[in-house]
Design an enzyme around this catalytic site. Structure first.
Site, mmCIF file in Angstrom:
data_model
loop_
_atom_site.group_PDB
_atom_site.id
_atom_site.type_symbol
_atom_site.label_atom_id
_atom_site.label_comp_id
_atom_site.label_asym_id
_atom_site.label_seq_id
_atom_site.Cartn_x
_atom_site.Cartn_y
_atom_site.Cartn_z
ATOM 1 N N GLU A 19 0.822 -1.201 0.000
ATOM 2 C CA GLU A 19 0.000 0.000 0.000
ATOM 3 C C GLU A 19 0.863 1.261 0.000
ATOM 4 O O GLU A 19 0.520 2.266 -0.635
ATOM 5 C CB GLU A 19 -0.929 0.002 1.224
ATOM 6 C CG GLU A 19 -1.893 -1.166 1.269
ATOM 7 C CD GLU A 19 -1.359 -2.380 2.030
ATOM 8 O OE1 GLU A 19 -2.162 -3.088 2.641
ATOM 9 O OE2 GLU A 19 -0.122 -2.612 2.001
ATOM 10 N N CYS A 32 -2.687 -4.037 7.110
ATOM 11 C CA CYS A 32 -2.393 -4.194 8.537
ATOM 12 C C CYS A 32 -2.798 -2.935 9.300
ATOM 13 O O CYS A 32 -2.824 -1.834 8.755
ATOM 14 C CB CYS A 32 -0.912 -4.487 8.753
ATOM 15 S SG CYS A 32 0.191 -3.140 8.244
ATOM 16 N N CYS A 70 -0.618 0.159 7.676
ATOM 17 C CA CYS A 70 -1.036 0.604 6.347
ATOM 18 C C CYS A 70 -2.407 1.264 6.381
ATOM 19 O O CYS A 70 -2.713 2.129 5.549
ATOM 20 C CB CYS A 70 -1.052 -0.574 5.379
ATOM 21 S SG CYS A 70 0.601 -1.207 5.025
ATOM 22 N N TRP A 128 20.645 -39.993 -11.901
ATOM 23 C CA TRP A 128 19.802 -38.966 -12.509
ATOM 24 C C TRP A 128 18.712 -39.566 -13.381
ATOM 25 O O TRP A 128 18.959 -40.425 -14.216
ATOM 26 C CB TRP A 128 20.642 -37.995 -13.324
ATOM 27 C CG TRP A 128 21.487 -37.099 -12.471
ATOM 28 C CD1 TRP A 128 22.847 -37.101 -12.360
ATOM 29 C CD2 TRP A 128 21.020 -36.078 -11.587
ATOM 30 N NE1 TRP A 128 23.263 -36.153 -11.470
ATOM 31 C CE2 TRP A 128 22.162 -35.510 -10.972
ATOM 32 C CE3 TRP A 128 19.759 -35.591 -11.248
ATOM 33 C CZ2 TRP A 128 22.076 -34.478 -10.045
ATOM 34 C CZ3 TRP A 128 19.667 -34.566 -10.322
ATOM 35 C CH2 TRP A 128 20.806 -34.021 -9.741
ATOM 36 N N GLY A 163 14.233 -39.184 1.096
ATOM 37 C CA GLY A 163 13.900 -40.219 0.125
ATOM 38 C C GLY A 163 12.536 -40.831 0.307
ATOM 39 O O GLY A 163 11.625 -40.221 0.869
#
Length: 349
Positions: A55, A80, A89, A180, A294
């Site tokens: 804001e 807030c 704000c 991989w 894992g």
């Protein structure tokens, strides 16, 4: 009352907010747009915790402040109304003269929840809420999970071969490195994902077999906090996760465990440890957790029902045998094709 065009401007606020993905923790991502007679005259987004909120950037970017009383500010999240590291704000909005505020969704942080809206209404400002609320909550799903479920938002990620194995069977003396399954493009994407999450988790078996660094190397961004679960703490002190390149925390049942380059948290000697792990991370303020394995670790989260997203790569290679996919009943909601794999997404929220 919702007006024509409200969704358009909230959508723009969401676009702005997303530009700070991975940078605002522990704060949410927020965007704001100031509109006068159907034209954007100011906009901004929250860059990082401790800096001005969306804001502030939006209002300060307006060149002619005399237009503000006849303008509407659109904010993806409730402004807030409390003093934190930055001023409220709501006070800025009120002092600016803006008379209408449109909010995507309320803030479930107890310090803010409903209070910002109430403060604006008390000042005589027209407030409209719930515009594109689902999209606004989705953007900040990590933030909302932390405050509403009292745990981090959990993302599970793994890769499997074409015949359903996430790794070959390892024998003593085998190379300590990954087998991989995916290509380089997928690895770049994974590093981008890492950069947007607070923490990354792997089990001791993965550390022993693959010796991963669990850092961001193929993408520009911060390294997540490395969380290692090894109840025995039977790990090589020279493992890459202890190299000091990122904050590292070992969760273990071994009270004598100590590794240079890592903090230690002692777990209870129970099979149901996932909830305990998440509770420790919640107390640390970790909003999101990227789980990279894992199989035992991933299955633990699945069995506990403590996960929010799953992302699975399936490669083209066939292993013939090995460690089976921990989530064979995975039902994809979205699929992306790469040269060497297929990426599937699903969610649990």
């Amino acid at each position: 009352m919702t007006q024509a065009g409200d969704q358009i401007w909230i959508r723009r606020a969401l676009q702005l907010a997303a530009m700070a993905e991975g940078s605002t923790t522990p704060n949410p991502m927020v965007g704001a747009v100031v509109v006068h007679n159907g034209i954007i005259i100011g906009e901004g987004y929250h860059l990082r915790a401790g800096t001005p909120h969306a804001e502030v950037h939006a209002i300060n970017s307006v060149k002619d402040h005399s237009l503000l009383p006849d303008s509407t500010i659109y904010v993806s999240l409730e402004p807030c109304s409390h003093h934190g590291r930055t001023p409220p704000c709501t006070d800025l909005i009120i002092s600016s003269g803006i008379r209408r505020v449109v909010i995507g969704t309320t803030d479930s942080n107890p310090e803010v929840s409903g209070k910002g809206i109430a403060r604006l209404k008390q000042a005589g400002i027209e407030v409209t809420t719930g515009v594109m609320e689902e999209e606004c909550r989705l953007l900040n799903r990590r933030f909302f999970t932390l405050h509403e479920k009292k745990r981090p938002y959990v993302i599970l990620k793994w890769a499997r071969s074409a015949d359903g194995f996430i790794d070959l069977l390892r024998k003593p003396g085998d190379a300590i490195e990954p087998n991989w399954i995916t290509g380089h493009a997928e690895r770049v994407l994974v590093h981008r994902w890492r950069a947007t999450e607070d923490a990354i988790l792997a089990g001791g078996g993965t550390i022993r077999a693959d010796n991963p660094s669990l850092t961001v190397r193929y993408w520009s961004g911060k390294n997540p906090v490395r969380i290692i679960i090894s109840r025995s703490a039977s790990l090589n002190p020279q493992s890459a996760v202890f190299n000091g390149e990122a904050e590292t925390i070992l969760l273990t049942c071994n009270e004598e465990a100590h590794f240079n380059g890592a903090g230690t948290i002692i777990l209870s000697p129970t099979e149901h440890y996932i909830e305990e792990v998440l509770n420790h991370l919640y107390k640390m303020g970790v909003q999101s957790l990227f789980v990279e394995g894992g199989a035992i670790i991933i299955r633990g989260f699945l069995e506990a029902g403590l996960w929010d997203e799953a992302r699975r790569f399936t490669g083209t290679a066939r292993f013939g045998a090995g460690v089976p996919d921990p989530f064979p009943e995975f039902t994809p909601e979205k699929t992306v094709k790469f040269d060497k794999s297929i990426l599937e997404f699903t969610h649990h929220f």
